[in-house]
Design a protein around this motif. Structure first.
Motif, PDB file in Angstrom:
ATOM      1  N   VAL A  18       0.839  -1.198   0.000  1.00 19.98           N
ATOM      2  CA  VAL A  18       0.000   0.000   0.000  1.00 19.98           C
ATOM      3  C   VAL A  18       0.878   1.253   0.000  1.00 19.98           C
ATOM      4  O   VAL A  18       1.852   1.335   0.748  1.00 19.98           O
ATOM      5  N   ARG A  19       0.545   2.177  -0.863  1.00 20.59           N
ATOM      6  CA  ARG A  19       1.293   3.441  -0.958  1.00 20.59           C
ATOM      7  C   ARG A  19       0.327   4.596  -1.166  1.00 20.59           C
ATOM      8  O   ARG A  19      -0.713   4.425  -1.797  1.00 20.59           O
ATOM      9  N   PHE A  20       0.710   5.782  -0.663  1.00 20.79           N
ATOM     10  CA  PHE A  20      -0.094   6.977  -0.943  1.00 20.79           C
ATOM     11  C   PHE A  20       0.069   7.324  -2.414  1.00 20.79           C
ATOM     12  O   PHE A  20       1.119   7.052  -3.017  1.00 20.79           O
ATOM     13  N   ALA A  21      -0.957   7.962  -2.977  1.00 21.68           N
ATOM     14  CA  ALA A  21      -0.919   8.315  -4.402  1.00 21.68           C
ATOM     15  C   ALA A  21       0.303   9.172  -4.726  1.00 21.68           C
ATOM     16  O   ALA A  21       0.887   9.057  -5.807  1.00 21.68           O
ATOM     17  N   ASP A  22       0.722  10.023  -3.770  1.00 28.13           N
ATOM     18  CA  ASP A  22       1.852  10.912  -4.030  1.00 28.13           C
ATOM     19  C   ASP A  22       3.142  10.428  -3.363  1.00 28.13           C
ATOM     20  O   ASP A  22       4.073  11.193  -3.160  1.00 28.13           O
ATOM     21  N   GLY A  23       3.210   9.141  -2.988  1.00 29.66           N
ATOM     22  CA  GLY A  23       4.378   8.655  -2.229  1.00 29.66           C
ATOM     23  C   GLY A  23       5.327   7.806  -3.050  1.00 29.66           C
ATOM     24  O   GLY A  23       5.056   7.474  -4.202  1.00 29.66           O
ATOM     25  N   ASP A  24       6.459   7.442  -2.423  1.00 27.67           N
ATOM     26  CA  ASP A  24       7.466   6.567  -3.038  1.00 27.67           C
ATOM     27  C   ASP A  24       6.978   5.125  -3.073  1.00 27.67           C
ATOM     28  O   ASP A  24       6.420   4.637  -2.103  1.00 27.67           O
ATOM     29  N   ILE A  25       7.257   4.406  -4.158  1.00 23.04           N
ATOM     30  CA  ILE A  25       6.852   2.995  -4.240  1.00 23.04           C
ATOM     31  C   ILE A  25       7.877   2.101  -3.541  1.00 23.04           C
ATOM     32  O   ILE A  25       7.555   1.078  -2.956  1.00 23.04           O
ATOM     33  N   GLY A  26       9.165   2.502  -3.570  1.00 22.14           N
ATOM     34  CA  GLY A  26      10.229   1.679  -2.973  1.00 22.14           C
ATOM     35  C   GLY A  26      10.380   0.388  -3.751  1.00 22.14           C
ATOM     36  O   GLY A  26      10.288   0.389  -4.980  1.00 22.14           O
ATOM     37  N   ASP A  27      10.554  -0.754  -3.035  1.00 28.59           N
ATOM     38  CA  ASP A  27      10.763  -2.025  -3.734  1.00 28.59           C
ATOM     39  C   ASP A  27       9.460  -2.781  -3.993  1.00 28.59           C
ATOM     40  O   ASP A  27       9.474  -3.886  -4.528  1.00 28.59           O
ATOM     41  N   GLN A  28       8.317  -2.222  -3.612  1.00 27.08           N
ATOM     42  CA  GLN A  28       7.047  -2.903  -3.874  1.00 27.08           C
ATOM     43  C   GLN A  28       6.729  -2.772  -5.365  1.00 27.08           C
ATOM     44  O   GLN A  28       7.021  -1.751  -5.983  1.00 27.08           O
ATOM     45  N   LYS A  29       6.143  -3.806  -5.946  1.00 24.59           N
ATOM     46  CA  LYS A  29       5.896  -3.761  -7.392  1.00 24.59           C
ATOM     47  C   LYS A  29       4.465  -3.361  -7.738  1.00 24.59           C
ATOM     48  O   LYS A  29       4.224  -2.434  -8.480  1.00 24.59           O
ATOM     49  N   ARG A  30       3.504  -4.104  -7.157  1.00 25.38           N
ATOM     50  CA  ARG A  30       2.107  -3.798  -7.483  1.00 25.38           C
ATOM     51  C   ARG A  30       1.490  -3.119  -6.260  1.00 25.38           C
ATOM     52  O   ARG A  30       1.230  -3.782  -5.268  1.00 25.38           O
ATOM     53  N   VAL A  31       1.311  -1.826  -6.341  1.00 24.68           N
ATOM     54  CA  VAL A  31       0.834  -1.104  -5.166  1.00 24.68           C
ATOM     55  C   VAL A  31      -0.537  -0.473  -5.389  1.00 24.68           C
ATOM     56  O   VAL A  31      -0.972  -0.298  -6.529  1.00 24.68           O
ATOM     57  N   THR A  32      -1.190  -0.155  -4.293  1.00 28.80           N
ATOM     58  CA  THR A  32      -2.514   0.450  -4.314  1.00 28.80           C
ATOM     59  C   THR A  32      -2.587   1.474  -3.190  1.00 28.80           C
ATOM     60  O   THR A  32      -1.909   1.316  -2.181  1.00 28.80           O
ATOM     61  N   THR A  33      -3.411   2.481  -3.348  1.00 33.46           N
ATOM     62  CA  THR A  33      -3.591   3.460  -2.262  1.00 33.46           C
ATOM     63  C   THR A  33      -4.533   2.876  -1.201  1.00 33.46           C
ATOM     64  O   THR A  33      -5.313   1.964  -1.503  1.00 33.46           O
ATOM     65  N   PRO A  34      -4.486   3.428   0.017  1.00 28.45           N
ATOM     66  CA  PRO A  34      -5.440   2.956   1.041  1.00 28.45           C
ATOM     67  C   PRO A  34      -6.891   3.083   0.572  1.00 28.45           C
ATOM     68  O   PRO A  34      -7.702   2.178   0.802  1.00 28.45           O
ATOM     69  N   ILE A  72     -11.654  -2.057  -3.122  1.00 29.43           N
ATOM     70  CA  ILE A  72     -11.556  -3.447  -3.596  1.00 29.43           C
ATOM     71  C   ILE A  72     -12.009  -4.423  -2.507  1.00 29.43           C
ATOM     72  O   ILE A  72     -12.358  -5.559  -2.787  1.00 29.43           O
ATOM     73  N   GLY A  73     -11.978  -3.975  -1.257  1.00 30.82           N
ATOM     74  CA  GLY A  73     -12.536  -4.810  -0.188  1.00 30.82           C
ATOM     75  C   GLY A  73     -11.545  -5.421   0.786  1.00 30.82           C
ATOM     76  O   GLY A  73     -11.909  -6.334   1.530  1.00 30.82           O
ATOM     77  N   SER A  74     -10.299  -4.924   0.812  1.00 31.64           N
ATOM     78  CA  SER A  74      -9.339  -5.409   1.819  1.00 31.64           C
ATOM     79  C   SER A  74      -9.922  -5.258   3.217  1.00 31.64           C
ATOM     80  O   SER A  74     -10.602  -4.270   3.489  1.00 31.64           O
ATOM     81  N   ASP A  75      -9.611  -6.210   4.085  1.00 31.30           N
ATOM     82  CA  ASP A  75     -10.075  -6.090   5.466  1.00 31.30           C
ATOM     83  C   ASP A  75      -9.068  -5.339   6.328  1.00 31.30           C
ATOM     84  O   ASP A  75      -9.435  -4.554   7.195  1.00 31.30           O
ATOM     85  N   TYR A  76      -7.793  -5.622   6.104  1.00 31.85           N
ATOM     86  CA  TYR A  76      -6.718  -4.928   6.817  1.00 31.85           C
ATOM     87  C   TYR A  76      -5.644  -4.546   5.807  1.00 31.85           C
ATOM     88  O   TYR A  76      -5.247  -5.404   5.002  1.00 31.85           O
ATOM     89  N   ILE A  77      -5.157  -3.303   5.858  1.00 34.84           N
ATOM     90  CA  ILE A  77      -3.976  -2.989   5.054  1.00 34.84           C
ATOM     91  C   ILE A  77      -2.765  -2.980   5.981  1.00 34.84           C
ATOM     92  O   ILE A  77      -2.851  -2.535   7.134  1.00 34.84           O
ATOM     93  N   VAL A  78      -1.651  -3.533   5.485  1.00 34.31           N
ATOM     94  CA  VAL A  78      -0.391  -3.538   6.238  1.00 34.31           C
ATOM     95  C   VAL A  78       0.506  -2.479   5.612  1.00 34.31           C
ATOM     96  O   VAL A  78       0.858  -2.574   4.437  1.00 34.31           O
ATOM     97  N   VAL A  79       0.832  -1.453   6.390  1.00 29.00           N
ATOM     98  CA  VAL A  79       1.605  -0.337   5.845  1.00 29.00           C
ATOM     99  C   VAL A  79       2.870  -0.139   6.670  1.00 29.00           C
ATOM    100  O   VAL A  79       2.801   0.012   7.891  1.00 29.00           O
ATOM    101  N   GLY A  80       4.012  -0.174   5.995  1.00 27.67           N
ATOM    102  CA  GLY A  80       5.292   0.013   6.683  1.00 27.67           C
ATOM    103  C   GLY A  80       5.879   1.371   6.418  1.00 27.67           C
ATOM    104  O   GLY A  80       5.489   2.384   7.025  1.00 27.67           O
ATOM    105  N   ARG A  81       6.792   1.436   5.437  1.00 27.41           N
ATOM    106  CA  ARG A  81       7.574   2.653   5.208  1.00 27.41           C
ATOM    107  C   ARG A  81       6.790   3.936   4.952  1.00 27.41           C
ATOM    108  O   ARG A  81       7.250   4.999   5.386  1.00 27.41           O
ATOM    109  N   PRO A  82       5.629   3.893   4.287  1.00 22.23           N
ATOM    110  CA  PRO A  82       4.901   5.165   4.133  1.00 22.23           C
ATOM    111  C   PRO A  82       4.593   5.814   5.496  1.00 22.23           C
ATOM    112  O   PRO A  82       4.408   7.016   5.582  1.00 22.23           O
ATOM    113  N   ILE A  83       4.565   4.997   6.571  1.00 24.16           N
ATOM    114  CA  ILE A  83       4.352   5.547   7.912  1.00 24.16           C
ATOM    115  C   ILE A  83       5.682   5.638   8.674  1.00 24.16           C
ATOM    116  O   ILE A  83       6.054   6.700   9.167  1.00 24.16           O
ATOM    117  N   THR A  84       6.416   4.517   8.729  1.00 25.73           N
ATOM    118  CA  THR A  84       7.623   4.489   9.581  1.00 25.73           C
ATOM    119  C   THR A  84       8.729   5.415   9.075  1.00 25.73           C
ATOM    120  O   THR A  84       9.509   5.931   9.866  1.00 25.73           O
TER     121      THR A  84
END
Ligand code: C5P
Length: 232
Positions: free
Chosen positions: A180-196, A202-214
């Motif tokens: 998961v990445r913000f629309a205006d954020g860095d993708i880093g090493d993730q390949k297929r990303v989506t905004t929160p 799409i119906g995710s129950d929980y999103i796991v977010v690391g670097r966009p926050i940490t």
């Protein structure tokens, strides 16, 4: 449990982790503790973070013979975490044994979810290294169905796969989704990303977010932005 944002605490020491968690004075985030932190600090870090009032997803991805996984899960269950996980590739027998081990005498247990194929595995490595010749999407969905058959609560998957998993395994079968990445954020090493916000659609129950926050200049603000887009 409803929709929530899980913060991946990918830190190498307890000190760095507490420094980060101390920033959150109001809303205590649901956190993910992975192998790096668990192996460097041991179970004490789980107890301490729990004591501080956080819900915990303990991401240790167990994969061994059923009896060993059952006994290991019984130990993890004693840590009173909220979500544990394992590799669906360990077979239905292993997943069933894990559930047995996780279930406490009073019938309660943490949620148990399965990793299907790691996102680092692609079609080529699956065919060449694992000798699995089916299309990777089909393999991922088959593993999700196996997890459901074994009685598990859900899977870790890409937010882009959340709808397909729900269609196949039911809307109550949890999808816990990193990438998961913000629309205006860095993708880093993730390949297929989506905004929160898109993950919510799409119906995710929980999103796991690391670097966009940490790795943000203002982690609390970044966390609240995720909550606003995904939960509220
Ligand atoms: O920093 P970032 O938001 O990319 O962190 C995502 C977290 O989710 C990391 O802890 C990573 O190990 C985990 N994860 C992932 N992709 C998977 C499974 C787990 O990114 N397929």
């Amino acid at each position: 449990m409803g929709k929530d944002v899980i913060v991946a605490c990918d830190f190498s020491s307890a000190e760095k982790t507490y420094e980060f968690l101390d920033l959150f004075t109001d809303r205590k985030p649901f956190v993910k503790i992975g192998m790096e932190l668990f192996y460097s600090e041991g179970p004490g870090i789980v107890r301490e973070i729990k004591k501080r009032g956080h819900r915990i997803f303990l991401d240790l991805k167990l994969h061994d013979i059923p009896n060993t996984v059952k006994k290991a899960m019984a130990v993890l269950s004693g840590l009173d975490v909220d979500i544990c996980n394992l590799h669906a590739g360990g077979t239905i027998a292993m997943m069933k044994a894990a559930l047995e081990g996780l279930t406490r005498e009073d019938g309660t247990r943490p949620l148990l979810i399965a990793v299907t194929q790691l996102t680092s595995t692609d079609q080529q490595s699956m065919e060449n290294d694992l000798l699995i010749k089916e299309p990777i999407d089909k393999v991922v969905m088959h593993y999700a169905e196996n997890a459901k058959k074994a009685g598990l609560d859900g899977v870790v998957c890409s937010p882009l796969e959340a709808k397909k998993v729900h269609d196949l395994c039911g809307s109550g079968f949890l999808t816990v989704t990193p990438g998961v990445r913000f629309a205006d954020g860095d993708i880093g090493d993730q390949k297929r990303v989506t905004t929160p916000a898109r993950a919510k659609e799409i119906g995710s129950d929980y999103i796991v977010v690391g670097r966009p926050i940490t790795a943000s200049d203002d982690p609390v603000k970044a966390y609240l932005r995720c909550v606003e887009e995904f939960v509220d």
